[in-house]
Design an enzyme around this catalytic site. Sequence first.
Site, PDB file in Angstrom:
ATOM      1  N   GLU A  51       0.993  -1.087  -0.117  1.00 64.26           N
ATOM      2  CA  GLU A  51      -0.091  -0.084   0.213  1.00 64.26           C
ATOM      3  C   GLU A  51       0.997   1.318  -0.027  1.00 64.26           C
ATOM      4  O   GLU A  51       0.396   2.377   0.105  1.00 64.26           O
ATOM      5  CB  GLU A  51      -0.970   0.109   1.118  1.00 64.26           C
ATOM      6  CG  GLU A  51      -2.041  -1.148   1.275  1.00 64.26           C
ATOM      7  CD  GLU A  51      -2.766  -1.037   2.643  1.00 64.26           C
ATOM      8  OE1 GLU A  51      -4.005  -0.402   2.407  1.00 64.26           O
ATOM      9  OE2 GLU A  51      -2.473  -1.826   3.321  1.00 64.26           O
ATOM     10  N   SER A  55       7.347   4.555   2.753  1.00 66.39           N
ATOM     11  CA  SER A  55       8.020   4.717   1.773  1.00 66.39           C
ATOM     12  C   SER A  55       9.456   4.089   1.962  1.00 66.39           C
ATOM     13  O   SER A  55       9.713   3.993   3.192  1.00 66.39           O
ATOM     14  CB  SER A  55       8.391   6.328   1.405  1.00 66.39           C
ATOM     15  OG  SER A  55       9.410   6.404   0.697  1.00 66.39           O
TER      16      SER A  55
END
Length: 343
Positions: free
Chosen positions: A220, A240
Amino acid sequence: MASFALALGTATQNQDGKIIEAYFPAPLLNPSDDLVSALSALTDYSAGNQVLAIAPETCAAISEAFAAAGAQEAANFASKAQQTTQPLVLVILENDSKPASVAEGFLKLQLISHRLVKPHGVVLEGLFGLLHNIAWTNQGPIDLPELPERQMEARLKGETLTVECVDKFPKMTDYVVPAGVRIADTARVRLGAHVGEGTTVMHEGFINFNAGTEGKSMIEGRISAGVMVGQGSDIGGGASIMGTLSGGGQIVVSIGENSLLGANAGLGFPLGDRCTIESGLYVTAGTKVTMLDADGNAVESIKARDLAGKADLLFRRNSKTGAVECLTNKSAVELNHDLHANN
């Protein structure tokens, strides 16, 4: 000694006759000497790494050569290619060296997306500079200098030329859809991504080229170039991972098996198996981490890079002091089996 790889495919050329992209539906890794010899007899191939223009009338014999080598999928494509009006290319790579042409680069990207090699398993040095920006449209790839003319021609025919993106890399699914994956927004997975069987990429998930997943994973967040995520791991929404093109230098950042990168968290060093980074916490290689014992007492302060690859760790931020702490992870990620049975 067998060559590194070869493939027959179609190519797109610009008005100057230069190849700007190439599609290889059935690339072969480590083809036999017999196959390379048979193709050499049918083409102008001699040795080394070469890109050869192929006439459609040669495809019947090429198909037979592939079939004799047991490469039935490649043989089927070669047989069908007898009827094409598109430019055909045969790329033979004797060795895995720095790509010297666009066609070689596209073959190597497709070797990764076909799961024939893993990220970092093929030399891509110089690829980013070798490729140039292309308009990827509903009428195929178009060299940017030629785009205005093509747009005008389409409008005069009462058509609309839709430019989906302008990039060096197209989306992976225009070239290959690996078995057993679910990708909510295909534009967010670049060609050259390695998407393991059982992986789910949600709408905001992103996988760059030369990066990806081993197997069942929930993506995701963002997997940057050069990053590999292990089996059973979860990259939370907005998370990230620092890649080799975005400040990570030459450090190969990765995530082990059954680990969790929480929502809006970040990672800048290799994370081991069964590790968790809590939501909202970005841990880089230089982050100072306070190690805690089983009773929650501080033991020592080290940099996160000293914990690279170590298993069973939980990283959290102390809500009172703001210090980044690390202690033994008492539970591993367990993904929902039904979500990842992507068939």
